[in-house]
Design an enzyme around this catalytic site. Sequence first.
Site, mmCIF file in Angstrom:
data_model
loop_
_atom_site.group_PDB
_atom_site.id
_atom_site.type_symbol
_atom_site.label_atom_id
_atom_site.label_comp_id
_atom_site.label_asym_id
_atom_site.label_seq_id
_atom_site.Cartn_x
_atom_site.Cartn_y
_atom_site.Cartn_z
ATOM 1 N N ASP A 75 1.913 -4.410 -5.115
ATOM 2 C CA ASP A 75 1.220 -4.368 -5.391
ATOM 3 C C ASP A 75 -0.333 -3.474 -5.255
ATOM 4 O O ASP A 75 -0.946 -2.825 -5.760
ATOM 5 C CB ASP A 75 0.332 -5.525 -6.096
ATOM 6 C CG ASP A 75 -0.614 -6.141 -5.009
ATOM 7 O OD1 ASP A 75 -0.210 -6.260 -3.689
ATOM 8 O OD2 ASP A 75 -1.662 -6.445 -5.484
ATOM 9 N N ASP A 80 0.789 -0.196 -0.223
ATOM 10 C CA ASP A 80 2.497 -0.711 -0.811
ATOM 11 C C ASP A 80 2.437 0.816 -1.664
ATOM 12 O O ASP A 80 3.765 0.628 -1.461
ATOM 13 C CB ASP A 80 2.519 -1.602 -1.610
ATOM 14 C CG ASP A 80 2.427 -2.929 -1.085
ATOM 15 O OD1 ASP A 80 2.550 -3.271 0.152
ATOM 16 O OD2 ASP A 80 1.406 -3.718 -1.535
ATOM 17 N N ASP A 91 5.863 -7.840 -1.334
ATOM 18 C CA ASP A 91 4.909 -7.691 0.153
ATOM 19 C C ASP A 91 4.226 -9.482 -0.620
ATOM 20 O O ASP A 91 4.620 -9.736 -1.634
ATOM 21 C CB ASP A 91 3.257 -7.050 -0.873
ATOM 22 C CG ASP A 91 1.590 -7.130 -0.621
ATOM 23 O OD1 ASP A 91 2.015 -6.820 1.136
ATOM 24 O OD2 ASP A 91 1.679 -7.642 -1.152
#
Length: 358
Positions: A222, A226, A41
């Site tokens: 995080d 996600d 990410d």
Amino acid sequence: MGLATPTSIMVGTGRGAELGILFRRGDALQRLAGARVVTFDKTGTLTLGRPAPVGAVPLAPADYALAAGLAVRSTHPLSRALAEAARAEGITPARIATVREVPGCGLEAEHEGETLRLGRPDWVGASGDAHRHSAVAFRRGGQATLIGFADRLRPDAADAVARLRAMDLTVAILSGDRESVVRDTAAQLGIETWRAGETPAGKLAAIASLKAAGRRVLVVGDGLNDAPALAAGHASMAPSTASDVGQTAADCLFLGDSLLAVPETLRLAHVLHAILELLGDGRQAHELAVRVERLQADILHRRRSGDRVRRQRHQHRLQRRTTIATLERVLVEKAQGADGLLKAHAERRSHATALGHT
């Protein structure tokens, strides 16, 4: 040698703790060793997750208070940054009774007869350019305003990516951020494969596509958005600053700001995998790791009971110390250093391949 595998895992997780890596599942190291693709990410993972508004927030005080009232109901880094900026400027967040969070999009509420939205510019309906910065948009009724934010990459992020590529791993970015921002981040880090504007469902689809092609994916993320991807990966990591949901979904957490924890964790996993194969326990690694995890949970449960269990705990400690000391000596004799093990493992595989062609 039956205890060699669980002892190796305990030594490996102990070494990980020394490096600031916390393993939440007993079989995490074995699964990490099998990863061939690493997806990151962007916000809060490749970056520090501490963004700040670029210049003055372009909202009137009343709108600023409403936007902050939505922002305080979210854990997204950009929302937190907006709420913190409002407090720093003396803006009191408006009290909004009911706020609905749309995963991967933003926040929405009905307030005093008006629809409020704070989130992705395309979802909110904002147009314009944030000058290649990350951005959220705020809409009150029919008017939408774009708010740009700047965030810094984690220290050593480029070095971490380079190390992963040197390990013959494919590195990619799956981000919900704007295309121009993700493209710039990928260029700075030397990442050729990236996807922007991804919703949680889009990230899941991307991981499913890789898995269908036989690729084992390590997912590093995080945020709340996600969590499904972290759970879907072959293995997963998250920074210790991740949301509660992200931490729960991840196999292991890394402390501090440096992204070098990712290649260091994978190197540790590869060393452990080589040790297990050289000891001949490779096929039993997963099962024994699960048994170790259950045993640790059982020990924690027994520690809460009375005097009889206290005596058993004392005996267990003595037995565990003796067993670990003995088996660590065996491992040291077998390993003769991590680099030597990896070389021996490669030679063993090469020899087996050569025999297969004769």
